[in-house]
Scaffold this motif. Structure first.
Motif, PDB file in Angstrom:
ATOM      1  N   HIS A  49      48.515  33.425  42.056  1.00  0.00           N
ATOM      2  CA  HIS A  49      47.945  32.571  43.108  1.00  0.00           C
ATOM      3  C   HIS A  49      47.086  33.405  44.079  1.00  0.00           C
ATOM      4  O   HIS A  49      45.999  32.990  44.476  1.00  0.00           O
ATOM      5  CB  HIS A  49      49.055  31.852  43.882  1.00  0.00           C
ATOM      6  CG  HIS A  49      49.847  30.891  43.030  1.00  0.00           C
ATOM      7  ND1 HIS A  49      49.267  30.147  42.033  1.00  0.00           N
ATOM      8  CD2 HIS A  49      51.172  30.563  43.033  1.00  0.00           C
ATOM      9  CE1 HIS A  49      50.198  29.395  41.444  1.00  0.00           C
ATOM     10  NE2 HIS A  49      51.360  29.636  42.031  1.00  0.00           N
ATOM     11  N   GLU A  82      46.570  31.137  49.351  1.00  0.00           N
ATOM     12  CA  GLU A  82      46.309  31.200  50.801  1.00  0.00           C
ATOM     13  C   GLU A  82      47.638  31.143  51.575  1.00  0.00           C
ATOM     14  O   GLU A  82      47.845  31.889  52.529  1.00  0.00           O
ATOM     15  CB  GLU A  82      45.373  30.048  51.219  1.00  0.00           C
ATOM     16  CG  GLU A  82      45.148  29.880  52.717  1.00  0.00           C
ATOM     17  CD  GLU A  82      44.262  30.951  53.362  1.00  0.00           C
ATOM     18  OE1 GLU A  82      43.477  31.612  52.647  1.00  0.00           O
ATOM     19  OE2 GLU A  82      44.381  31.144  54.587  1.00  0.00           O
ATOM     20  N   ARG A  83      48.556  30.276  51.123  1.00  0.00           N
ATOM     21  CA  ARG A  83      49.853  30.175  51.812  1.00  0.00           C
ATOM     22  C   ARG A  83      50.630  31.482  51.694  1.00  0.00           C
ATOM     23  O   ARG A  83      51.240  31.948  52.644  1.00  0.00           O
ATOM     24  CB  ARG A  83      50.684  29.011  51.236  1.00  0.00           C
ATOM     25  CG  ARG A  83      50.322  27.656  51.873  1.00  0.00           C
ATOM     26  CD  ARG A  83      51.421  26.627  51.695  1.00  0.00           C
ATOM     27  NE  ARG A  83      51.577  26.211  50.305  1.00  0.00           N
ATOM     28  CZ  ARG A  83      50.789  25.311  49.701  1.00  0.00           C
ATOM     29  NH1 ARG A  83      49.803  24.723  50.367  1.00  0.00           N
ATOM     30  NH2 ARG A  83      50.991  24.984  48.433  1.00  0.00           N
ATOM     31  N   SER A  91      37.433  29.359  45.699  1.00  0.00           N
ATOM     32  CA  SER A  91      38.328  29.742  46.805  1.00  0.00           C
ATOM     33  C   SER A  91      37.545  29.894  48.110  1.00  0.00           C
ATOM     34  O   SER A  91      36.389  30.342  48.094  1.00  0.00           O
ATOM     35  CB  SER A  91      38.999  31.075  46.461  1.00  0.00           C
ATOM     36  OG  SER A  91      39.406  31.755  47.626  1.00  0.00           O
ATOM     37  N   PRO A  92      38.169  29.550  49.249  1.00  0.00           N
ATOM     38  CA  PRO A  92      37.467  29.711  50.543  1.00  0.00           C
ATOM     39  C   PRO A  92      37.059  31.163  50.813  1.00  0.00           C
ATOM     40  O   PRO A  92      36.145  31.409  51.598  1.00  0.00           O
ATOM     41  CB  PRO A  92      38.499  29.224  51.571  1.00  0.00           C
ATOM     42  CG  PRO A  92      39.810  29.173  50.855  1.00  0.00           C
ATOM     43  CD  PRO A  92      39.504  28.968  49.410  1.00  0.00           C
ATOM     44  N   ASP A 129      46.538  29.194  41.531  1.00  0.00           N
ATOM     45  CA  ASP A 129      45.989  28.177  42.422  1.00  0.00           C
ATOM     46  C   ASP A 129      45.675  28.831  43.784  1.00  0.00           C
ATOM     47  O   ASP A 129      46.582  29.325  44.459  1.00  0.00           O
ATOM     48  CB  ASP A 129      47.049  27.062  42.539  1.00  0.00           C
ATOM     49  CG  ASP A 129      46.779  26.096  43.665  1.00  0.00           C
ATOM     50  OD1 ASP A 129      45.649  26.058  44.174  1.00  0.00           O
ATOM     51  OD2 ASP A 129      47.733  25.386  44.052  1.00  0.00           O
ATOM     52  N   PHE A 130      44.394  28.821  44.173  1.00  0.00           N
ATOM     53  CA  PHE A 130      44.022  29.546  45.404  1.00  0.00           C
ATOM     54  C   PHE A 130      44.656  28.950  46.659  1.00  0.00           C
ATOM     55  O   PHE A 130      44.845  29.648  47.651  1.00  0.00           O
ATOM     56  CB  PHE A 130      42.499  29.693  45.535  1.00  0.00           C
ATOM     57  CG  PHE A 130      41.737  28.412  45.696  1.00  0.00           C
ATOM     58  CD1 PHE A 130      41.695  27.759  46.917  1.00  0.00           C
ATOM     59  CD2 PHE A 130      41.037  27.867  44.617  1.00  0.00           C
ATOM     60  CE1 PHE A 130      40.978  26.585  47.078  1.00  0.00           C
ATOM     61  CE2 PHE A 130      40.312  26.698  44.770  1.00  0.00           C
ATOM     62  CZ  PHE A 130      40.288  26.047  45.997  1.00  0.00           C
ATOM     63  N   LYS A 131      44.991  27.627  46.610  1.00  0.00           N
ATOM     64  CA  LYS A 131      45.615  27.019  47.806  1.00  0.00           C
ATOM     65  C   LYS A 131      47.000  27.626  48.039  1.00  0.00           C
ATOM     66  O   LYS A 131      47.388  27.953  49.158  1.00  0.00           O
ATOM     67  CB  LYS A 131      45.730  25.509  47.636  1.00  0.00           C
ATOM     68  CG  LYS A 131      44.395  24.809  47.704  1.00  0.00           C
ATOM     69  CD  LYS A 131      44.544  23.323  48.061  1.00  0.00           C
ATOM     70  CE  LYS A 131      43.203  22.641  48.022  1.00  0.00           C
ATOM     71  NZ  LYS A 131      42.918  21.979  46.721  1.00  0.00           N
ATOM     72  N   GLN A 132      47.741  27.788  46.938  1.00  0.00           N
ATOM     73  CA  GLN A 132      49.057  28.441  47.071  1.00  0.00           C
ATOM     74  C   GLN A 132      48.873  29.922  47.435  1.00  0.00           C
ATOM     75  O   GLN A 132      49.672  30.486  48.178  1.00  0.00           O
ATOM     76  CB  GLN A 132      49.829  28.322  45.756  1.00  0.00           C
ATOM     77  CG  GLN A 132      50.236  26.878  45.474  1.00  0.00           C
ATOM     78  CD  GLN A 132      51.257  26.807  44.354  1.00  0.00           C
ATOM     79  OE1 GLN A 132      52.303  27.432  44.414  1.00  0.00           O
ATOM     80  NE2 GLN A 132      50.947  26.039  43.311  1.00  0.00           N
ATOM     81  N   LEU A 179      43.031  33.331  45.018  1.00  0.00           N
ATOM     82  CA  LEU A 179      42.453  33.329  46.367  1.00  0.00           C
ATOM     83  C   LEU A 179      41.283  34.319  46.430  1.00  0.00           C
ATOM     84  O   LEU A 179      40.249  34.041  47.029  1.00  0.00           O
ATOM     85  CB  LEU A 179      43.540  33.704  47.391  1.00  0.00           C
ATOM     86  CG  LEU A 179      43.104  33.721  48.854  1.00  0.00           C
ATOM     87  CD1 LEU A 179      42.720  32.330  49.338  1.00  0.00           C
ATOM     88  CD2 LEU A 179      44.220  34.289  49.748  1.00  0.00           C
ATOM     89  N   GLN A 181      49.300  34.048  53.925  1.00  0.00           N
ATOM     90  CA  GLN A 181      49.587  33.747  55.337  1.00  0.00           C
ATOM     91  C   GLN A 181      51.043  34.032  55.709  1.00  0.00           C
ATOM     92  O   GLN A 181      51.362  34.129  56.891  1.00  0.00           O
ATOM     93  CB  GLN A 181      49.336  32.246  55.613  1.00  0.00           C
ATOM     94  CG  GLN A 181      47.894  31.799  55.555  1.00  0.00           C
ATOM     95  CD  GLN A 181      47.184  31.973  56.890  1.00  0.00           C
ATOM     96  OE1 GLN A 181      47.778  32.421  57.863  1.00  0.00           O
ATOM     97  NE2 GLN A 181      45.912  31.640  56.923  1.00  0.00           N
ATOM     98  N   SER A 212      40.062  34.523  54.007  1.00  0.00           N
ATOM     99  CA  SER A 212      39.231  33.341  54.282  1.00  0.00           C
ATOM    100  C   SER A 212      38.647  33.440  55.694  1.00  0.00           C
ATOM    101  O   SER A 212      39.331  33.896  56.609  1.00  0.00           O
ATOM    102  CB  SER A 212      40.077  32.071  54.188  1.00  0.00           C
ATOM    103  OG  SER A 212      40.780  32.055  52.980  1.00  0.00           O
TER     104      SER A 212
END
Ligand code: HEC
Length: 203
Positions: free
Chosen positions: A189, A97-98, A199-200, A92-95, A193, A101, A127
């Motif tokens: 993950h 990204e976290r 993905s962004p 999951d690209f949202k995870q 991303l 980060q 991103s």
């Protein structure tokens, strides 16, 4: 010569003789100072300073081992890569990204065994929305868009993240899978991303 140039010449001579008599510390002396400056604290233990054979070779050659040695090291690193058993490359690209980060994990103040971050932004642009990033590593923005979303690219990227020495013996990027920094799930993950068209990073 004026008094001023004489004085300058004298200063230069002293500086030069100081250089001539300076002998740099030996490897052993340097390590002794480093080891006496740190102590075990929580999970951050002094044995982290012990270099692997690969790291020793890279240090000894100024990160530039002869071609045949480099190729041998990279081949050995590639053999350590564990690919996803179920053939699923992307999470999951949202995870992702976290994870990219987050810089926590493996420090003395972190709970041992708690999930660590990848801290990818410390060295890479990913991103475009994130404007605070380091540039030790190349920009990974538009990574999938530029390279394609093929299995070949996925395999290369997985191996690079798992053990960066696979393709650059003396890389300064952490060995996220090999050194147990990220789990297989977390790597999926981060892969998403980079390589999910939605993905962004690829927008
Ligand atoms: C301490 C700095 C550092 C961190 C942290 C770091 N990298 Fe890197 N990375 C590099 C450097 C330097 C390179 C280029 C040189 C090399 O190949 O080793 C690189 C190269 C790469 C490449 C290959 C790029 C290409 O053009 O083929 C990928 C993919 C990559 N990093 C992904 C990541 C991901 C994902 C993370 C976070 C989980 C991450 N990196 C964290 C330093 C870092």
């Amino acid at each position: 010569m004026t008094h001023k140039t004489l004085a300058l010449a004298a200063v230069a001579a002293v500086a030069l003789s100081a250089c001539a008599t300076y002998t740099p510390p030996t490897e052993q002396e340097t390590m002794a100072v480093i080891k006496s400056s740190f102590k075990d604290r929580g999970q951050a233990r002094v044995d982290r300073l012990n270099q692997t054979d690969l790291q020793k070779l890279c240090t000894a050659t100024g990160n530039n081992p002869p071609k045949d040695v480099r190729e041998r090291l990279e081949k050995a690193a590639r053999a350590t890569v564990r690919y996803p058993a179920d053939g699923k490359w992307l999470g999951d690209f949202k995870q992702g990204e976290r994870i990219a980060q987050t810089g926590v994990g493996m420090q003395w103040s972190d709970k041992e065994g708690a999930p660590a971050g990848g801290n990818c932004y410390a060295c890479h642009q990913l991103s475009r929305a994130e404007i605070a990033y380091g540039n030790i590593g190349p920009s990974l923005n538009a990574y999938g868009k530029l390279r394609g979303y093929t299995d070949e690219v996925k395999k290369y990227t997985w191996a690079k993240i798992w053990n960066t020495h696979s393709f650059n013996a003396c890389s300064s990027m952490p060995r996220f899978g090999d050194a147990g920094i990220l789990t297989e799930e977390q790597i999926r993950h981060v892969m998403a991303l980079l390589l999910d068209p939605a993905s962004p990073v690829n927008k």
